[in-house]
Every structure is written in C-alpha cells, then in structure tokens.
Design a protein around this motif. Structure first.
Motif, PDB file in Angstrom:
ATOM      1  N   GLY A  56      -7.202  13.039   7.106  1.00 37.50           N
ATOM      2  CA  GLY A  56      -7.909  11.889   6.555  1.00 37.50           C
ATOM      3  C   GLY A  56      -8.845  11.267   7.565  1.00 37.50           C
ATOM      4  O   GLY A  56      -9.966  10.865   7.233  1.00 37.50           O
ATOM      5  N   ARG A  57      -8.409  11.174   8.818  1.00 36.76           N
ATOM      6  CA  ARG A  57      -9.274  10.608   9.853  1.00 36.76           C
ATOM      7  C   ARG A  57     -10.508  11.473  10.057  1.00 36.76           C
ATOM      8  O   ARG A  57     -11.618  10.965  10.236  1.00 36.76           O
ATOM      9  CB  ARG A  57      -8.524  10.470  11.184  1.00 36.76           C
ATOM     10  N   ILE A  58     -10.332  12.796  10.019  1.00 41.71           N
ATOM     11  CA  ILE A  58     -11.467  13.702  10.218  1.00 41.71           C
ATOM     12  C   ILE A  58     -12.507  13.499   9.121  1.00 41.71           C
ATOM     13  O   ILE A  58     -13.716  13.473   9.386  1.00 41.71           O
ATOM     14  CB  ILE A  58     -10.976  15.162  10.267  1.00 41.71           C
ATOM     15  N   VAL A  59     -12.042  13.351   7.881  1.00 47.07           N
ATOM     16  CA  VAL A  59     -12.961  13.121   6.763  1.00 47.07           C
ATOM     17  C   VAL A  59     -13.730  11.823   6.972  1.00 47.07           C
ATOM     18  O   VAL A  59     -14.944  11.751   6.732  1.00 47.07           O
ATOM     19  CB  VAL A  59     -12.193  13.087   5.430  1.00 47.07           C
ATOM     20  N   ILE A  60     -13.026  10.786   7.427  1.00 48.35           N
ATOM     21  CA  ILE A  60     -13.671   9.501   7.665  1.00 48.35           C
ATOM     22  C   ILE A  60     -14.713   9.617   8.771  1.00 48.35           C
ATOM     23  O   ILE A  60     -15.827   9.079   8.665  1.00 48.35           O
ATOM     24  CB  ILE A  60     -12.608   8.432   8.018  1.00 48.35           C
ATOM     25  N   GLU A  61     -14.396  10.347   9.841  1.00 46.42           N
ATOM     26  CA  GLU A  61     -15.355  10.548  10.930  1.00 46.42           C
ATOM     27  C   GLU A  61     -16.580  11.320  10.448  1.00 46.42           C
ATOM     28  O   GLU A  61     -17.718  11.015  10.825  1.00 46.42           O
ATOM     29  CB  GLU A  61     -14.684  11.283  12.091  1.00 46.42           C
ATOM     30  N   GLN A  62     -16.349  12.330   9.601  1.00 44.64           N
ATOM     31  CA  GLN A  62     -17.471  13.101   9.065  1.00 44.64           C
ATOM     32  C   GLN A  62     -18.373  12.234   8.200  1.00 44.64           C
ATOM     33  O   GLN A  62     -19.607  12.305   8.297  1.00 44.64           O
ATOM     34  CB  GLN A  62     -16.938  14.286   8.254  1.00 44.64           C
ATOM     35  N   ALA A  63     -17.759  11.399   7.359  1.00 44.09           N
ATOM     36  CA  ALA A  63     -18.547  10.514   6.493  1.00 44.09           C
ATOM     37  C   ALA A  63     -19.321   9.499   7.320  1.00 44.09           C
ATOM     38  O   ALA A  63     -20.469   9.159   6.988  1.00 44.09           O
ATOM     39  CB  ALA A  63     -17.629   9.806   5.504  1.00 44.09           C
ATOM     40  N   LYS A  64     -18.715   9.024   8.394  1.00 43.07           N
ATOM     41  CA  LYS A  64     -19.402   8.086   9.280  1.00 43.07           C
ATOM     42  C   LYS A  64     -20.643   8.748   9.872  1.00 43.07           C
ATOM     43  O   LYS A  64     -21.722   8.132   9.944  1.00 43.07           O
ATOM     44  CB  LYS A  64     -18.452   7.623  10.392  1.00 43.07           C
ATOM     45  N   GLY A  65     -20.509  10.006  10.264  1.00 47.03           N
ATOM     46  CA  GLY A  65     -21.661  10.732  10.796  1.00 47.03           C
ATOM     47  C   GLY A  65     -22.740  10.947   9.756  1.00 47.03           C
ATOM     48  O   GLY A  65     -23.935  10.833  10.053  1.00 47.03           O
ATOM     49  N   ALA A  95       0.830  -1.208   0.000  1.00 47.73           N
ATOM     50  CA  ALA A  95       0.000   0.000   0.000  1.00 47.73           C
ATOM     51  C   ALA A  95       0.858   1.250   0.000  1.00 47.73           C
ATOM     52  O   ALA A  95       0.539   2.245  -0.655  1.00 47.73           O
ATOM     53  CB  ALA A  95      -0.936   0.005   1.210  1.00 47.73           C
ATOM     54  N   MET A  96       1.979   1.222   0.728  1.00 43.87           N
ATOM     55  CA  MET A  96       2.862   2.381   0.765  1.00 43.87           C
ATOM     56  C   MET A  96       3.476   2.652  -0.599  1.00 43.87           C
ATOM     57  O   MET A  96       3.698   3.796  -0.982  1.00 43.87           O
ATOM     58  CB  MET A  96       3.958   2.172   1.811  1.00 43.87           C
ATOM     59  N   VAL A  97       3.757   1.579  -1.352  1.00 45.38           N
ATOM     60  CA  VAL A  97       4.354   1.726  -2.680  1.00 45.38           C
ATOM     61  C   VAL A  97       3.326   2.222  -3.686  1.00 45.38           C
ATOM     62  O   VAL A  97       3.609   3.064  -4.540  1.00 45.38           O
ATOM     63  CB  VAL A  97       4.943   0.382  -3.156  1.00 45.38           C
ATOM     64  N   GLN A  98       2.087   1.731  -3.570  1.00 42.19           N
ATOM     65  CA  GLN A  98       1.076   1.970  -4.594  1.00 42.19           C
ATOM     66  C   GLN A  98       0.262   3.240  -4.367  1.00 42.19           C
ATOM     67  O   GLN A  98      -0.319   3.778  -5.305  1.00 42.19           O
ATOM     68  CB  GLN A  98       0.128   0.772  -4.674  1.00 42.19           C
ATOM     69  N   GLN A  99       0.167   3.703  -3.117  1.00 37.36           N
ATOM     70  CA  GLN A  99      -0.670   4.864  -2.849  1.00 37.36           C
ATOM     71  C   GLN A  99      -0.126   5.630  -1.652  1.00 37.36           C
ATOM     72  O   GLN A  99       0.743   5.155  -0.938  1.00 37.36           O
ATOM     73  CB  GLN A  99      -2.114   4.428  -2.560  1.00 37.36           C
ATOM     74  N   ASP A 100      -0.689   6.806  -1.424  1.00 34.26           N
ATOM     75  CA  ASP A 100      -0.213   7.653  -0.338  1.00 34.26           C
ATOM     76  C   ASP A 100      -1.356   8.023   0.600  1.00 34.26           C
ATOM     77  O   ASP A 100      -1.368   9.087   1.187  1.00 34.26           O
ATOM     78  CB  ASP A 100       0.425   8.924  -0.914  1.00 34.26           C
ATOM     79  N   ASP A 101      -2.351   7.120   0.705  1.00 34.50           N
ATOM     80  CA  ASP A 101      -3.488   7.359   1.595  1.00 34.50           C
ATOM     81  C   ASP A 101      -3.174   6.738   2.945  1.00 34.50           C
ATOM     82  O   ASP A 101      -3.446   5.568   3.197  1.00 34.50           O
ATOM     83  CB  ASP A 101      -4.754   6.760   0.994  1.00 34.50           C
ATOM     84  N   VAL A 102      -2.545   7.526   3.807  1.00 32.59           N
ATOM     85  CA  VAL A 102      -2.084   7.010   5.098  1.00 32.59           C
ATOM     86  C   VAL A 102      -3.259   6.546   5.953  1.00 32.59           C
ATOM     87  O   VAL A 102      -3.177   5.514   6.610  1.00 32.59           O
ATOM     88  CB  VAL A 102      -1.265   8.091   5.842  1.00 32.59           C
ATOM     89  N   ALA A 103      -4.366   7.306   5.936  1.00 32.25           N
ATOM     90  CA  ALA A 103      -5.515   6.956   6.774  1.00 32.25           C
ATOM     91  C   ALA A 103      -6.059   5.581   6.403  1.00 32.25           C
ATOM     92  O   ALA A 103      -6.386   4.772   7.276  1.00 32.25           O
ATOM     93  CB  ALA A 103      -6.611   8.012   6.631  1.00 32.25           C
ATOM     94  N   GLY A 124     -13.169  -0.828  -4.579  1.00 30.32           N
ATOM     95  CA  GLY A 124     -11.737  -0.847  -4.836  1.00 30.32           C
ATOM     96  C   GLY A 124     -11.100   0.514  -4.631  1.00 30.32           C
ATOM     97  O   GLY A 124     -10.094   0.860  -5.254  1.00 30.32           O
ATOM     98  N   ALA A 125     -11.709   1.309  -3.734  1.00 28.16           N
ATOM     99  CA  ALA A 125     -11.243   2.669  -3.466  1.00 28.16           C
ATOM    100  C   ALA A 125     -10.625   2.746  -2.080  1.00 28.16           C
ATOM    101  O   ALA A 125     -10.772   1.832  -1.262  1.00 28.16           O
ATOM    102  CB  ALA A 125     -12.406   3.657  -3.568  1.00 28.16           C
ATOM    103  N   THR A 126      -9.930   3.845  -1.802  1.00 25.65           N
ATOM    104  CA  THR A 126      -9.392   4.045  -0.460  1.00 25.65           C
ATOM    105  C   THR A 126     -10.510   4.512   0.459  1.00 25.65           C
ATOM    106  O   THR A 126     -11.536   5.034   0.011  1.00 25.65           O
ATOM    107  CB  THR A 126      -8.268   5.101  -0.445  1.00 25.65           C
ATOM    108  N   LEU A 127     -10.284   4.333   1.749  1.00 20.18           N
ATOM    109  CA  LEU A 127     -11.280   4.736   2.738  1.00 20.18           C
ATOM    110  C   LEU A 127     -11.500   6.247   2.705  1.00 20.18           C
ATOM    111  O   LEU A 127     -12.633   6.728   2.822  1.00 20.18           O
ATOM    112  CB  LEU A 127     -10.827   4.282   4.132  1.00 20.18           C
ATOM    113  N   THR A 128     -10.423   7.002   2.531  1.00 17.17           N
ATOM    114  CA  THR A 128     -10.552   8.453   2.492  1.00 17.17           C
ATOM    115  C   THR A 128     -11.327   8.911   1.262  1.00 17.17           C
ATOM    116  O   THR A 128     -12.198   9.789   1.347  1.00 17.17           O
ATOM    117  CB  THR A 128      -9.166   9.120   2.509  1.00 17.17           C
ATOM    118  N   ASP A 129     -11.017   8.326   0.096  1.00 14.05           N
ATOM    119  CA  ASP A 129     -11.734   8.688  -1.128  1.00 14.05           C
ATOM    120  C   ASP A 129     -13.219   8.376  -1.008  1.00 14.05           C
ATOM    121  O   ASP A 129     -14.081   9.172  -1.419  1.00 14.05           O
ATOM    122  CB  ASP A 129     -11.147   7.954  -2.332  1.00 14.05           C
TER     123      ASP A 129
END
Length: 233
Positions: free
Chosen positions: A181-190, A16-24, A215-220
């Motif tokens: 990224g975590r904040i976006v995920i929390e907002q989407a969860k809400g 995942a680190m090699v293929q993308q930069d979505d740390v969250a 097949g997307a990242t959690l942040t996207d």
C-alpha cells in the motif's frame, strides 16, 4: 495536547480497523494524529520485513519519508536503533543528534528538526519495528510526550496485526500488504508531482486531500490516480 484529544485519535483508528482493512490509510491518519498530539513536526514508521530487513511503512510527510529512507540507507539513526535494539531513544539537542549519528544526525538538523524520540513496536514479545517522532524545537520532549508517542506506536502495532492472534507467517503477510500500500501511495505521489508540477510534499498533501474529499481510502485514491494517468498516457 490532552489525553482526551489523543483518545479521539485512538478511537478513530479502532473504528477504521472495524470498518475497513486498508492498513496504509489507517497508519497514515494515525501518524498525522501522532504528530499533532505529541507536538512533533513529523513522524515516520519502520518495520522488519519477513527477511528481517527494515522497510519504511508509513510517514506523516514527504520530509519524514526522506529522513527515514536515509536512515535505512545508512543503517543508522534513532528509528533504526530503536527498531534494532527495542529500546526508546531520545536526542534533545543538535549536539546530541550530530554526536550520536555522524551522518544521519546532521541530516535531521539540516531538515529543521532539533530533537527526536523513537520508540519500538512490539507484538507479543516480538520486535516488529519502530516509530520516530521528529521535533522542530530542542529539548521539548517531556514525559507526557514520550508516553503518548509510545501509545501511538502501540496503536500502530495493533493496526498492523488487527489485534488477532496471528502466526509469524500471517504477520509477515500483513506487513507485506501494508508495504504494498505504501508503494502505491509513493507511486501516485510521483504521478501527481509529474502531472501537476507540484513538489513531492505538495503532491502528497493533494493526494490526502483528494482521499478525504472523496471519502475514499488513501490507497484507493492512489490506485485511481495511477489508473487515470495510465489511461491519459
């Protein structure tokens, strides 16, 4: 729990680190694997921001999120202590939990966890946070589980810094990006909880399932969920 199965999780994190930069997204997957292979019921991750304050970076479940945020609110608890002191901490019974942390301990027990193991995150001698594994059964954290939990914490550290010789300023930038990224995920969860009537835990699982299915990242997926809700609103 085997070394081979855990190594698969480490390989996936490296890929995942090699293929993308979505740390969250990578951290969310890694914490899920940590829970699975260490026998923990939930896992949370705290980091120091550029002002030295502890912040929640990732958690494997809504319940872990609540417990980590409560530790931050009280400025006390196993993960806070490990992040502050840089030493691993284990509490293996209800009495140990409630005796060591007057408010946080009873909250952990009330949530259905009866043992915890928290380990520090370090990068080139710098203490950057801690990972906390919550266990549903008391006195079940053996040496293998301790070592594996620390290994997951070390991989999480590498995910954050991307194994690059970062300056302190660059490391702070990366932590800020992961927190965003975590904040976006929390907002989407809400948003999902509000629009579907699901509780926050179920809303988070739905978000993860959508990301996996697309097949997307959690942040996207989280950003798409928020944009869709705004268009409908």
């Amino acid at each position: 729990m085997t070394a081979a199965s855990a190594s698969q999780a480490f390989v996936a994190a490296a890929a995942a680190m090699v293929q993308q930069d979505d740390v969250a997204h990578t951290l969310a997957t890694l914490l899920d694997d940590c829970a699975k292979f260490t026998g923990a019921g939930a896992v949370g991750l705290l980091v120091h921001d550029d002002g030295g304050r502890l912040e929640l970076l990732s958690a494997s479940s809504h319940l872990a999120t609540e417990l980590e945020l409560y530790q931050l609110q009280q400025d006390d608890g196993p993960c806070v202590d490990a992040a502050r002191d840089g030493e691993p901490i284990s509490a293996l019974t209800d009495a140990d939990l409630t005796g060591r942390w007057e408010l946080v301990g009873p909250a952990i027990v009330a949530a259905g966890f009866h043992a915890v193991h928290a380990v520090p995150l370090r990068w080139h001698g710098r203490l950057i946070g801690a990972l906390n594994a919550f266990h549903t059964a008391p006195a079940t954290i053996d040496d293998e589980a301790r070592q594996l939990t620390q290994a997951f914490a070390d991989i999480a550290t590498i995910v954050i810094v991307q194994s690059t010789a970062l300056t302190p300023s660059q490391l702070n930038d990366r932590i800020r990006a992961a927190l965003a990224g975590r904040i976006v995920i929390e907002q989407a969860k809400g948003v999902l909880a509000q629009t579907t009537g699901l509780d926050p835990a179920a809303a988070y699982r739905l978000l993860v399932e959508r990301a996996s299915g697309d097949g997307a990242t959690l942040t996207d997926t989280a950003q798409q969920t928020i944009r869709h809700a705004m268009r409908r609103g």
